[in-house]
Design an enzyme around this catalytic site. Structure first.
Site, PDB file in Angstrom:
ATOM      1  N   ARG A   1       5.574 -59.505 -15.271  1.00 35.71           N
ATOM      2  CA  ARG A   1       4.524 -59.736 -14.268  1.00 35.71           C
ATOM      3  C   ARG A   1       3.149 -59.389 -14.820  1.00 35.71           C
ATOM      4  NH1 ARG A   1       5.622 -57.249  -8.441  1.00 35.71           N
ATOM      5  NH2 ARG A   1       4.593 -55.375  -9.217  1.00 35.71           N
TER       6      ARG A   1
ATOM      7  N   PRO B   1       6.298 -48.807 -21.812  1.00 37.28           N
ATOM      8  CA  PRO B   1       7.352 -48.817 -20.803  1.00 37.28           C
ATOM      9  C   PRO B   1       7.773 -47.409 -20.429  1.00 37.28           C
ATOM     10  CG  PRO B   1       8.310 -49.210 -22.957  1.00 37.28           C
ATOM     11  CD  PRO B   1       6.807 -49.090 -23.163  1.00 37.28           C
ATOM     12  N   ALA B   2       8.453 -47.292 -19.300  1.00 41.29           N
ATOM     13  CA  ALA B   2       8.982 -45.991 -18.898  1.00 41.29           C
ATOM     14  C   ALA B   2       9.989 -45.495 -19.931  1.00 41.29           C
ATOM     15  CB  ALA B   2       9.656 -46.105 -17.530  1.00 41.29           C
TER      16      ALA B   2
ATOM     17  N   GLY C   1       3.203 -47.773 -10.708  1.00 43.14           N
ATOM     18  CA  GLY C   1       3.843 -46.468 -10.619  1.00 43.14           C
ATOM     19  C   GLY C   1       3.377 -45.737  -9.377  1.00 43.14           C
ATOM     20  N   SER C   2       3.498 -44.431  -9.420  1.00 46.74           N
ATOM     21  CA  SER C   2       3.184 -43.629  -8.242  1.00 46.74           C
ATOM     22  C   SER C   2       1.684 -43.543  -8.002  1.00 46.74           C
ATOM     23  CB  SER C   2       3.744 -42.213  -8.408  1.00 46.74           C
ATOM     24  OG  SER C   2       3.000 -41.490  -9.376  1.00 46.74           O
TER      25      SER C   2
ATOM     26  N   GLU D   1      -0.863 -51.039  -9.071  1.00 45.79           N
ATOM     27  CA  GLU D   1       0.163 -51.280  -8.058  1.00 45.79           C
ATOM     28  C   GLU D   1       0.889 -49.961  -7.880  1.00 45.79           C
ATOM     29  OE1 GLU D   1       3.578 -51.390  -6.544  1.00 45.79           O
ATOM     30  OE2 GLU D   1       4.186 -52.642  -8.228  1.00 45.79           O
ATOM     31  N   LEU D   2       0.590 -49.286  -6.767  1.00 49.59           N
ATOM     32  CA  LEU D   2       1.006 -47.892  -6.600  1.00 49.59           C
ATOM     33  C   LEU D   2       2.102 -47.755  -5.544  1.00 49.59           C
ATOM     34  CD1 LEU D   2      -2.577 -46.360  -6.892  1.00 49.59           C
ATOM     35  CD2 LEU D   2      -0.927 -46.848  -8.710  1.00 49.59           C
TER      36      LEU D   2
ATOM     37  N   ARG E   1      18.205 -53.444  -1.715  1.00 49.58           N
ATOM     38  CA  ARG E   1      18.004 -54.132  -2.989  1.00 49.58           C
ATOM     39  C   ARG E   1      17.564 -53.107  -4.024  1.00 49.58           C
ATOM     40  NH1 ARG E   1      13.610 -57.292  -5.651  1.00 49.58           N
ATOM     41  NH2 ARG E   1      12.175 -56.335  -4.154  1.00 49.58           N
TER      42      ARG E   1
ATOM     43  N   CYS F   1       9.268 -50.195  -4.790  1.00 47.60           N
ATOM     44  CA  CYS F   1       8.058 -49.846  -4.058  1.00 47.60           C
ATOM     45  C   CYS F   1       7.915 -50.665  -2.782  1.00 47.60           C
ATOM     46  CB  CYS F   1       6.835 -50.015  -4.938  1.00 47.60           C
ATOM     47  SG  CYS F   1       6.670 -51.681  -5.621  1.00 47.60           S
TER      48      CYS F   1
ATOM     49  N   SER G   1       8.399 -60.494  -2.522  1.00 47.96           N
ATOM     50  CA  SER G   1       7.926 -60.749  -3.885  1.00 47.96           C
ATOM     51  C   SER G   1       8.174 -62.194  -4.298  1.00 47.96           C
ATOM     52  CB  SER G   1       8.629 -59.817  -4.864  1.00 47.96           C
ATOM     53  OG  SER G   1       8.427 -58.469  -4.507  1.00 47.96           O
TER      54      SER G   1
END
Length: 491
Positions: A173, A189-190, A242-243, A264-265, A292, A298, A454
């Site tokens: 995305r 990445p995480a 993320g947060s 995008e939190l 899902r 989020c 989405s």
């Protein structure tokens, strides 16, 4: 794929991941370095040791992206589009392999993983189409004597910081519109799910994206590596998912260099069931919106607001579905996999226990498997007060608290009673009622009579503390561009 679970894991990783380490300027850095472990959350076993990128590696990645930027930005939009389309085709061809890899490092169900591969790949196709539609403007100046040219140019080197819950889609995305716009990128990445990111980087190289255009920095020391990237003079863009807490910290760091930021939190999505709702449809939508990805999304329904007249019927039917959920390993066919970590599982169950201590009741609960794995039972809570603590924060797991309301004004007030405003859901048999409610929501996205919002072709993002900007749709392309205006007099 035959063999023991361990053999399957080793085979998939070796086939999809070129090397368990960072990709910088076309070079895979994976030997002679300190490592961090990537764990299978369903078994708690280590899948692989990944080489830990250093701060110097992060700087090198930004250097590589900067070096590759002029040539990639100068490429014809159609050429960039064709590379993205090839990436789409390659990813779809390898759906099962990518899905298995995500189940291994993330724990999600195989059905969820397959759906994510399809969703993630679609960003490559969509932005392959949008790459040739980076349109500008030509107009006569109102005062005459000049023409105004407006064009959108690539913002430059972009740092993309992604979470673990959708390890493919959260990357595509961002990467797809960035590449479509002519930007080069460094992906962080995480640390829980770096393997999918590395597999995607290898796929993009195979699709014809030149070396240095996409770089991946794999590390479990995010603060150091991301901090070094934001300080790099070539970096002009930060896109973070993320947060809210971490996003706020990154905005502070980005402010020092006035970086272009997309955020995008966190989310705290309300799911409203009105008196006129089709309860069967509402339950189906609720199952998708809540469970899902095991509720680790989020956009997941975080709190259910149900009209008193249909409360009992909804709870009975929804509860029966919750109790029937199969919890277990994704590759074993379970519908709900484990939480990402022991700490995440503990935090979620603490929220449930606190809610029960405050008067809520566990109305339905699924069974969890014995043994290792970070499993949490899906739970339906009723008797939840409107000011209950469990409604105030993002649960990020398979727990569904239900609150009662008596009229539309009360439902709207409850839905807006959060500093977050990412996603929301309304189930109603009266479309006019639903549309009026949706327009009163202080929330970025509203799903009406459906449990998912989405779509790669639509703008994704929230209001208030849920973020800045939009991803997806044409908005997602514009997020990686800056407007340039030329005033030209040819009289």
């Amino acid at each position: 794929m035959n063999g023991s679970p361990r053999q399957v894991a080793d085979q998939i990783i070796s086939e999809l991941v070129p090397a368990p380490g960072s990709l910088i300027g076309g070079r895979w850095l994976s030997s002679g370095r300190e490592t961090f472990a990537v764990e299978d959350p369903a078994t708690t076993e280590t899948l692989v040791a990944v080489s830990r990128a250093t701060v110097a590696d992060a700087r090198d990645a930004a250097d590589a992206a900067a070096e590759a930027l002029p040539a990639w930005a100068a490429r014809a939009p159609r050429e960039r589009a064709e590379a993205l389309r090839r990436a789409y085709d390659l990813m779809v061809e390898r759906t099962d392999d990518f899905a298995t890899l995500m189940v291994l490092e993330n724990g999600k169900s195989l059905a969820d993983a397959r759906a994510e591969v399809k969703y993630a790949a679609e960003f490559f196709r969509w932005y392959g189409e949008e790459a040739v539609r980076n349109e500008g403007l030509l107009a006569v100046a109102p005062a005459g004597g000049a023409r105004s040219f407006v064009q959108r140019r690539p913002v430059g080197v972009a740092v993309l910081v992604t979470p673990w819950n959708f390890p493919a889609a959260m990357i595509t995305r961002k990467v797809a519109p960035a590449l479509a716009a002519g930007c080069t990128v460094v992906v962080k990445p995480a640390s829980e799910t770096p393997l999918t990111a590395l597999a995607l980087a290898g796929l993009l190289l195979e699709a014809g994206v030149p070396t240095g255009v996409v770089n991946v920095v794999a590390s479990d020391q995010a603060g150091d590596s991301v901090g070094a990237l934001l300080e790099h003079p070539a970096v002009r863009k930060l896109s973070f998912t993320g947060s809210t807490r971490v996003g706020s910290l990154l905005l502070e760091q980005a402010a020092a260099r006035v970086l272009n930021c997309s955020m995008e939190l966190g989310g705290n999505a309300p799911f409203v069931v009105t008196a006129s709702a089709d309860i069967d449809l509402a339950v189906e939508a609720a199952m998708v919106a809540k469970f899902r990805n095991g509720g680790q999304a989020c956009t997941a329904a975080n709190r259910f607001h149900v009209h008193r007249s249909v409360h009992d019927e909804f709870v009975e039917r929804f509860g029966a579905r919750v109790e029937a959920l199969e919890v277990g390993t994704g590759l074993g066919g379970a519908e709900i996999g484990p939480m990402i970590s022991a700490a995440a599982a503990a935090r979620l169950w603490e929220s449930v226990e606190a809610a029960v201590a405050s008067g809520a009741e566990v109305t339905a609960r699924a069974k969890v498997p014995e043994g290792a794995g970070h499993f949490v039972a899906p739970v339906l809570l009723t008797g939840v007060a409107t000011d209950a603590e469990i409604l105030q924060h993002e649960l990020f797991g398979p727990v569904a608290p239900v609150v009662v309301f008596d009229d539309v004004d009360e439902a709207v007030a409850q839905a807006n009673a959060s500093e977050m405003g990412l996603a929301s859901y309304i189930c109603s048999g009266d479309l006019q009622e639903a549309m009026r409610m949706a327009e009163r929501f202080e929330i970025g996205m509203v799903g009406i009579n459906r449990g998912i919002v989405s779509d790669p072709a639509a703008p994704f993002g929230g209001t208030r503390t849920s973020g800045l900007g939009r991803e997806g749709g044409h908005d997602g392309l514009e997020a990686f561009t800056e407007t340039q205006y030329l005033s030209v007099d040819w009289s």
